[in-house]
Structure formats: structure tokens, C-alpha cells
Design a protein around this motif. Structure first.
Motif, PDB file in Angstrom:
ATOM      1  N   PRO A   1      26.164  60.465  23.483  1.00  0.00           N
ATOM      2  CA  PRO A   1      26.709  59.746  24.635  1.00  0.00           C
ATOM      3  C   PRO A   1      27.944  58.935  24.291  1.00  0.00           C
TER       4      PRO A   1
ATOM      5  N   TRP B   1      20.445  66.181  19.937  1.00  0.00           N
ATOM      6  CA  TRP B   1      21.863  66.155  20.234  1.00  0.00           C
ATOM      7  C   TRP B   1      22.559  67.364  19.610  1.00  0.00           C
TER       8      TRP B   1
ATOM      9  N   ASN C   1      21.250  56.986  24.691  1.00  0.00           N
ATOM     10  CA  ASN C   1      21.455  57.122  26.129  1.00  0.00           C
ATOM     11  C   ASN C   1      21.696  58.576  26.542  1.00  0.00           C
ATOM     12  N   SER C   2      20.929  59.487  26.017  1.00  0.00           N
ATOM     13  CA  SER C   2      21.111  60.904  26.330  1.00  0.00           C
ATOM     14  C   SER C   2      20.718  61.210  27.771  1.00  0.00           C
TER      15      SER C   2
ATOM     16  N   SER D   1      23.382  59.956  31.413  1.00  0.00           N
ATOM     17  CA  SER D   1      24.087  59.216  30.362  1.00  0.00           C
ATOM     18  C   SER D   1      25.338  58.524  30.886  1.00  0.00           C
ATOM     19  N   ASN D   2      25.458  58.414  32.210  1.00  0.00           N
ATOM     20  CA  ASN D   2      26.680  57.815  32.759  1.00  0.00           C
ATOM     21  C   ASN D   2      26.540  56.323  33.032  1.00  0.00           C
TER      22      ASN D   2
ATOM     23  N   GLY E   1      19.639  56.593  30.545  1.00  0.00           N
ATOM     24  CA  GLY E   1      19.420  57.732  29.674  1.00  0.00           C
ATOM     25  C   GLY E   1      18.141  57.616  28.879  1.00  0.00           C
TER      26      GLY E   1
END
Length: 471
Positions: free
Chosen positions: A339, A330, A346-347, A267-268, A273
């Protein structure tokens, strides 16, 4: 990655329009590694934020919608028409989810073929790594064709990047497609190392265990039970161990001791993600609400089975069943925070593709009629792990004398509850011949709905060389 960009004063000197940049690539071992990374990307794309249609078409949603496990969900019955066509068996040849499956997986075939075609000519100092890269590409090509054959049946088989004038390739038979996959996996099994011999930085690469696990699955789908047994015994020689079910889909459960293959997600960055938590979360919690859990699946669980609460959660006040998949969720329903980079979809939750419990139950099914006591032992490995520290009366062991149809039914039950929401139910019903009975009331038609329609756009592009399924 396969193009070059110039920032100096000669930036307008772009060469002949249409010259393939790949001709200037695949010259060094670094190029080979980057090309291999590209070959992994369509695998991730099927579940990722970057391609909304592909992520609706993935096995976790499109795969099991239309079964007694998953309801399409969403905001209403007409939300997500591409999924509604799968739910009520009204698929058409222009279905966008079906087309996404075709496009993304054939992109994967192309990228794998580029590695297999170009890397042999690169000089490596580390010859073992070169061998591994090629073996990984064989695994990837097998994986993409596994996705294609289980979706469409026999498909065009491409063992190299095509040149102009070669694009129109007829469909192979389903038998030839599976043989092609098996041949790739045999190379992968022979040449890949085990991840247990590699540093943690290797995680995400296909290894010997992944190739053996995928070979077991495609053998099971062909009812080649002797092969399932043979490759299962090779897999069990590797140091996999079942892990606590409650952590399998949590952050600390990624690449646990019972994980055979996962798709790494992050997720960066905006497009690295997975879309799955966004797809599956309730609309009242910021998600889309697809893939809701049917009551028939919830009722399949035995009383107090810890896997129930590890797999599902309930949020009232929405359209559908109001039950959701905790495996891809989540916070507060998991420890994956929403995220902060790349938007809602975008996990960083990895996609679990093959697990040791799957291998154990495939193996048990392969020997249930020839060695029932051992089959029972392998089912009980899964059940013992499922109850954890609870009393033996919770998810009790199967009796050692169980055999015949009763044992097979117990294996079917165990597969359904162990892999609830993991995208295996539809194919399990197809391969065992139970779909025509179990799914008939939902609209399933035998000798039609076992596979999806070939996208009409692809038939048109092939100048009608591609033949349509029964649609």
C-alpha cells in the motif's frame, strides 16, 4: 458516525454530559444505512490495520496456530506472546488476543442490536430495503455470535442494547447460543435477496447465499447433518459456479462466481485495509512473519496439486518453517502491491469467509453415510476444478464406489488442502473429535482447549456473574 459535530458559534453548547447521541440518530433511512454500515465494521476490524491485537486474534492466525497447519512464526519463539499461548496451549485469562475477540465481536452485537431495535420505527418509502436492512442485521448478529460461540462456548445472549443496570448477564449454554444464531439466520435466509439479483454496488452486503452458507457451517459444527443437507440444497439452487483456484485470492478473484461471502477491504484510506499480508509476510520482506505453514500441511498435498503453489511460497533465511501463506500476500507473491496509503498493514485484499467449495464439501460430509455416490460427486466437483487443465491423473477423481470411513477420510483430506491457511482447520478437528489425537503432541488437552478462556477483565466487570471455562 453515531455522533454529531457542530462548527458554528454554539459549539460550546454541548448539552448534558453523557447524553447518548444515539437518541438523535436512527431517524431517517439514511441513518439506517449508516447504522448498518457501522454494524459491519467490527467484522472488518478483526482483520484490519486499525486494531493490531484483533488482527492477530483473527481466525486466519490465532484460529489455526496451535494446529498441525500453522506455526506462530515471527522473529523468535517469544515474539507475539499472545499467539505463543495458543501455539503451546498455555493460554491465560489475561491473553490480549482472546480479549480482543470478545470485545470486537460484542461491539458487533451491539451495533447489530441498535439496527434491529431502532430501524423498525423509521418510515421508509422503499419498504423492501427496510426489510433487507433488518435481515442484514440479523445475519451480522448471527455472525458475531458464531465467532463468539466457537471461541468461548456458551456466551451471554443479548437481543437488544442494554440499559444501565442490565449489563451483568450470565452465560447461556452452548446449545442456547447456537439456537439463537439459527433463529437469526432463519430470518436472514427468508428476507435477504441473492447478490445475483443486485448490482455490483451491493457486493459486501450479506445476502441469501451468505446466510445459507453460514447456516450450513453452524449446522455442521453441531453435527446437524440433516440441516447441512437441507440448507445446502437451497444454496445450490442459486447460480454459484466454482472458479479457477489460481485466481480465487487474487484481485480479479474477488467476488468470483464461487465466492459466497467476503469482507470488503480497501487500501485507499488508513483504516479500511486488512493487516493480513503484513502479518503473514516474511520479516525479510517487510512483514511480521506470523502464521507460517507447517510441513505436515505441505505434505498433505498430492503430487502436482496446483493448489500447493497457489497457496504457499517459500522464503529462506528467517525464523520458523520459512513457508508462507500466498492467499494473503503482497507482490511479488501475489498481484496485491504494497500500500501507498495507511502504512504497511493496509492491503485491499478482501477476506474470503465462505466459498462454494466449502459448501460442496460440507454437503458431501452430511450425506456420505446415506448417499455415498452423490457425496463422491460433490467432492469430485472440487477436485476436478483443482486440477484445472492438467491431466486427469493430477488430483484424480475419487472412485464412484468409495464409501464409509474411506470416503469420510477423503472429505477430511479435501477440506484440509482446499482451505489451507483459511482458518478452518482447528474447528474441523474440534467438531470431528480428532483434536484430542492429532493435537495432543502439541499440548492440546481434551475438555479444556476446545474453547478459549473468558477474559478475566470481563468476569470482573460482570461482578463475577460470568463463569470461567476450564482455565
Amino acid at each position: 458516525m453515531l455522533t454529531t459535530v457542530s462548527c458554528d458559534k454554539d459549539y460550546l453548547d454541548v448539552g448534558v454530559y453523557g447524553t447518548p447521541e444515539v437518541d438523535a440518530f436512527y431517524k431517517t433511512p439514511t441513518d439506517a444505512e449508516q447504522g448498518l454500515t457501522a454494524a459491519y465494521s467490527p467484522m472488518r476490524e478483526m482483520y484490519a490495520r486499525e486494531n493490531f491485537l484483533a488482527s492477530t486474534a483473527c481466525t486466519l492466525l490465532f484460529g489455526d496456530i496451535g494446529t498441525d497447519d500453522l506455526l506462530k512464526g515471527g522473529a523468535s519463539s517469544d515474539d507475539g506472546p499472545q499467539l505463543f499461548g495458543k501455539e503451546n496451549y498455555s493460554l491465560i485469562t489475561s491473553n490480549t488476543a482472546v480479549e480482543a475477540i470478545w470485545k470486537v465481536n460484542y461491539k458487533g452485537v451491539l451495533y447489530a442490536n441498535l439496527v434491529l431495535n431502532k430501524v423498525p420505527n423509521i418510515v421508509f418509502t422503499d419498504v423492501n430495503r427496510k426489510k433487507e436492512i433488518l435481515a442484514e442485521a440479523h445475519f451480522l448478529r448471527a455472525y458475531y455470535y458464531y465467532y463468539l460461540v466457537t471461541t468461548f462456548g456458551g456466551v451471554p445472549l443479548l437481543d437488544k442494547p442494554l440499559e444501565n443496570g442490565e449489563y451483568n448477564v450470565a452465560r447461556a449454554t452452548i446449545e442456547a447460543t447456537y439456537t439463537f444464531i439459527e433463529n437469526d439466520l432463519k430470518i436472514a435466509i427468508s428476507d435477504l435477496p441473492s447478490r445475483f439479483t443486485k448490482p455490483t454496488s451491493f457486493l459486501g452486503h450479506a445476502d441469501k447465499g451468505a446466510a445459507l452458507g453460514l447456516m450450513m457451517r453452524i449446522s455442521l459444527y453441531q453435527n446437524k447433518m440433516d440441516q447441512v443437507k437441507t440448507y445446502g440444497e437451497q444454496l445450490f439452487a442459486l447460480p454459484y459456479v466454482l472458479a479457477d483456484y489460481s485466481i480465487l485470492f487474487r484481485q480479479e478473484g474477488e467476488w468470483n462466481t464461487g465466492s459466497i461471502f467476503e469482507i470488503n477491504m480497501s487500501s485507499n484510506a488508513s483504516n479500511l485495509g486488512t493487516q493480513m499480508p503484513n502479518m503473514m509476510s516474511p520479516r525479510s520482506k517487510g512483514g511480521i512473519g506470523f502464521g507460517q505453514i507447517q510441513s505436515d500441511l505441505r505434505n498433505e498435498f498430492e503430487p502436482n496439486d496446483p493448489r500447493f503453489t497457489a497457496s504457499f511460497y517459500n522464503v529462506t533465511g528467517g525464523y520458523g518453517t520459512e513457508w508462507y501463506n500466498r492467499k494473503y500476500a503482497w507482490a511479488p507473491y501475489s498481484n496485491y502491491s504494497k500500500p501507498t496509503t495507511g502504512g504497511n498493514g493496509n492491503s485491499g485484499n478482501n477476506i474470503r469467509l465462505i466459498r462454494l467449495a466449502d459448501a460442496y464439501l460440507m454437503y458431501a460430509e452430511s450425506i456420505y453415510s446415506t448417499n455415498a455416490p452423490t457425496a463422491v460427486q460433490y467432492v469430485n466437483k472440487v477436485r476436478t476444478r483443482a486440477r484445472g487443465t492438467a491431466l486427469p491423473t493430477v488430483v484424480p477423481d475419487l472412485p464412484p464406489t468409495l464409501s464409509g470411513q474411506a470416503l469420510l477420510d477423503a472429505i477430511y483430506h479435501e477440506r484440509r488442502v482446499e482451505f489451507a491457511g483459511e482458518g478452518l482447520r482447528f474447528q474441523d478437528l474440534i467438531r470431528t473429535g480428532r483434536a484430542k489425537t492429532i493435537l495432543a503432541s502439541l499440548g492440546f488437552v481434551e475438555n479444556k482447549n476446545e474453547v478459549m478462556p473468558i477474559p478475566q477483565t470481563q468476569i470482573d466487570l460482570s461482578n463475577k456473574i460470568l463463569s470461567q471455562n476450564n482455565y
